[in-house]
Design an enzyme around this catalytic site. Sequence first.
Site, PDB file in Angstrom:
ATOM      1  N   LYS A  18     -24.800 115.159 -13.163  1.00  0.00           N
ATOM      2  CA  LYS A  18     -26.224 114.794 -13.301  1.00  0.00           C
ATOM      3  C   LYS A  18     -26.462 113.359 -12.811  1.00  0.00           C
ATOM      4  CE  LYS A  18     -26.277 115.534 -17.775  1.00  0.00           C
ATOM      5  NZ  LYS A  18     -24.854 115.929 -17.988  1.00  0.00           N
ATOM      6  N   ARG A 168     -15.351 105.235 -19.711  1.00  0.00           N
ATOM      7  CA  ARG A 168     -16.277 105.324 -20.841  1.00  0.00           C
ATOM      8  C   ARG A 168     -15.529 105.711 -22.113  1.00  0.00           C
ATOM      9  NH1 ARG A 168     -21.566 108.751 -19.129  1.00  0.00           N
ATOM     10  NH2 ARG A 168     -21.076 109.854 -21.056  1.00  0.00           N
TER      11      ARG A 168
HETATM   12  P1  AP5 Z   1     -21.344 112.334 -13.437  1.00  0.00           P
HETATM   13  O1  AP5 Z   1     -22.334 112.342 -12.321  1.00  0.00           O
HETATM   14  O2  AP5 Z   1     -21.074 111.051 -14.134  1.00  0.00           O
HETATM   15  O3  AP5 Z   1     -21.689 113.510 -14.490  1.00  0.00           O
HETATM   16  P2  AP5 Z   1     -22.823 113.612 -15.597  1.00  0.00           P
HETATM   17  O4  AP5 Z   1     -23.305 115.019 -15.615  1.00  0.00           O
HETATM   18  O5  AP5 Z   1     -23.844 112.524 -15.411  1.00  0.00           O
HETATM   19  O6  AP5 Z   1     -21.935 113.363 -16.870  1.00  0.00           O
HETATM   20  P3  AP5 Z   1     -22.183 112.513 -18.177  1.00  0.00           P
HETATM   21  O7  AP5 Z   1     -20.847 112.495 -18.881  1.00  0.00           O
HETATM   22  O8  AP5 Z   1     -22.784 111.175 -17.859  1.00  0.00           O
HETATM   23  O9  AP5 Z   1     -23.153 113.378 -18.934  1.00  0.00           O
HETATM   24  P4  AP5 Z   1     -23.378 113.341 -20.431  1.00  0.00           P
HETATM   25  O10 AP5 Z   1     -24.540 114.243 -20.495  1.00  0.00           O
HETATM   26  O11 AP5 Z   1     -22.241 113.667 -21.288  1.00  0.00           O
HETATM   27  O12 AP5 Z   1     -23.582 111.767 -20.716  1.00  0.00           O
HETATM   28  P5  AP5 Z   1     -24.847 110.896 -21.057  1.00  0.00           P
HETATM   29  O13 AP5 Z   1     -24.614 109.537 -20.518  1.00  0.00           O
HETATM   30  O14 AP5 Z   1     -26.113 111.587 -20.738  1.00  0.00           O
HETATM   31  O15 AP5 Z   1     -19.979 112.919 -12.831  1.00  0.00           O
HETATM   32  C1  AP5 Z   1     -18.811 113.059 -13.645  1.00  0.00           C
HETATM   33  C2  AP5 Z   1     -17.534 112.806 -12.780  1.00  0.00           C
HETATM   34  O16 AP5 Z   1     -17.443 113.823 -11.793  1.00  0.00           O
HETATM   35  C3  AP5 Z   1     -17.528 111.470 -12.012  1.00  0.00           C
HETATM   36  O17 AP5 Z   1     -16.226 110.975 -12.007  1.00  0.00           O
HETATM   37  C4  AP5 Z   1     -17.981 111.846 -10.595  1.00  0.00           C
HETATM   38  O18 AP5 Z   1     -17.458 110.974  -9.624  1.00  0.00           O
HETATM   39  C5  AP5 Z   1     -17.427 113.266 -10.472  1.00  0.00           C
HETATM   40  N1  AP5 Z   1     -18.241 114.139  -9.627  1.00  0.00           N
HETATM   41  C6  AP5 Z   1     -19.607 114.206  -9.580  1.00  0.00           C
HETATM   42  N2  AP5 Z   1     -20.002 115.158  -8.709  1.00  0.00           N
HETATM   43  C7  AP5 Z   1     -18.850 115.717  -8.217  1.00  0.00           C
HETATM   44  C8  AP5 Z   1     -18.585 116.776  -7.290  1.00  0.00           C
HETATM   45  N3  AP5 Z   1     -19.557 117.424  -6.677  1.00  0.00           N
HETATM   46  N4  AP5 Z   1     -17.285 117.098  -7.038  1.00  0.00           N
HETATM   47  C9  AP5 Z   1     -16.258 116.428  -7.645  1.00  0.00           C
HETATM   48  N5  AP5 Z   1     -16.453 115.408  -8.543  1.00  0.00           N
HETATM   49  C10 AP5 Z   1     -17.733 115.071  -8.817  1.00  0.00           C
HETATM   50  O19 AP5 Z   1     -24.755 110.855 -22.669  1.00  0.00           O
HETATM   51  C11 AP5 Z   1     -23.725 110.173 -23.341  1.00  0.00           C
HETATM   52  C12 AP5 Z   1     -24.002 110.162 -24.833  1.00  0.00           C
HETATM   53  O20 AP5 Z   1     -25.250 109.462 -25.100  1.00  0.00           O
HETATM   54  C13 AP5 Z   1     -24.199 111.537 -25.488  1.00  0.00           C
HETATM   55  O21 AP5 Z   1     -22.980 112.135 -25.864  1.00  0.00           O
HETATM   56  C14 AP5 Z   1     -25.090 111.159 -26.707  1.00  0.00           C
HETATM   57  O22 AP5 Z   1     -24.337 110.598 -27.738  1.00  0.00           O
HETATM   58  C15 AP5 Z   1     -26.007 110.088 -26.132  1.00  0.00           C
HETATM   59  N6  AP5 Z   1     -27.246 110.645 -25.564  1.00  0.00           N
HETATM   60  C16 AP5 Z   1     -27.683 110.500 -24.272  1.00  0.00           C
HETATM   61  N7  AP5 Z   1     -28.863 111.145 -24.094  1.00  0.00           N
HETATM   62  C17 AP5 Z   1     -29.165 111.712 -25.291  1.00  0.00           C
HETATM   63  C18 AP5 Z   1     -30.233 112.532 -25.735  1.00  0.00           C
HETATM   64  N8  AP5 Z   1     -31.226 112.921 -24.897  1.00  0.00           N
HETATM   65  N9  AP5 Z   1     -30.229 112.946 -27.024  1.00  0.00           N
HETATM   66  C19 AP5 Z   1     -29.258 112.568 -27.878  1.00  0.00           C
HETATM   67  N10 AP5 Z   1     -28.214 111.805 -27.515  1.00  0.00           N
HETATM   68  C20 AP5 Z   1     -28.153 111.384 -26.225  1.00  0.00           C
END
Ligand code: AP5
Length: 222
Positions: A18, A168
């Site tokens: 994402k 992270r």
């Molecule tokens: P990346 O693009 O970083 O993936 P992502 O989907 O953004 O993953 P996140 O871990 O950031 O999502 P998340 O939803 O868990 O975290 P968030 O920060 O929202 O890619 C991942 C890896 O894959 C990278 O190494 C990249 O290089 C690689 N990659 C990408 N595309 C690729 C491809 N095509 N092929 C190969 N490799 C690839 O949330 C974190 C925490 O915050 C949550 O757990 C929660 O505690 C809190 N939080 C955030 N939002 C909320 C909410 N709305 N409600 C409640 N709590 C929330």
Amino acid sequence: MADREYNVVLLGAPGAGKGTQAKMLSDELGVPHISTGDILRGAVAEGTELGAEAKGYMDRGELVPDELVIAIARERLAQPDCEAGFVLDGFPRTVEQAEALGEMLEDLGREPLIVVNLTVDEDEIVRRLSGRRLCTGDCGGIYHVDQEGIESGAPCPAEECEGELYQRSDDRPEAIRERLDVYRRQTQPLIDYYDERGVLTNVAGEGDPEQIAERVLQAVRG
Ligand code: AP5
């Protein structure tokens, strides 16, 4: 400048890409990339009251309470730079958040949402998350240890960026397991929620990121 209003939500499991896709899509459409995860991590790093409240939930891989995250989104979406649209990454994540987002857009008199769900196999998700490294600088770089020169403590490879790479705290195996479990229980129901409203497109999230970006753009432009 965007050619029309693009109110985009990127859905997908943790590690589905994402953040990677939201960054490219926001550059392409000329609308801001809004990641609730980045906003919360920023608050933790700055040691604000919000950060102190959110930190424990985030480190355990649990969701931060709806009321906190909804308030963050409401304030951010009302900013002038969101008038031509936005790319939301990580919000909404529960049905309650989705309902609140619908009300916010209605209150602001906005066009309907365009929801893109990135689909990725679970083994690939675990591989991506456990090898992810991020930049401490402003470039927003997201990398993987499979790429040359990428490891914790290494300098960011982006041109003119002086940041350093780090892992992270929620990319540890126990937190990854919890995040995937939370995703299945609380966020996956949003796929049906938006599908029933006719605004959802599924996009295969495996393969070359540039090719995925083309598929995402096609889904968004319709
Ligand atoms: P990346 O693009 O970083 O993936 P992502 O989907 O953004 O993953 P996140 O871990 O950031 O999502 P998340 O939803 O868990 O975290 P968030 O920060 O929202 O890619 C991942 C890896 O894959 C990278 O190494 C990249 O290089 C690689 N990659 C990408 N595309 C690729 C491809 N095509 N092929 C190969 N490799 C690839 O949330 C974190 C925490 O915050 C949550 O757990 C929660 O505690 C809190 N939080 C955030 N939002 C909320 C909410 N709305 N409600 C409640 N709590 C929330």
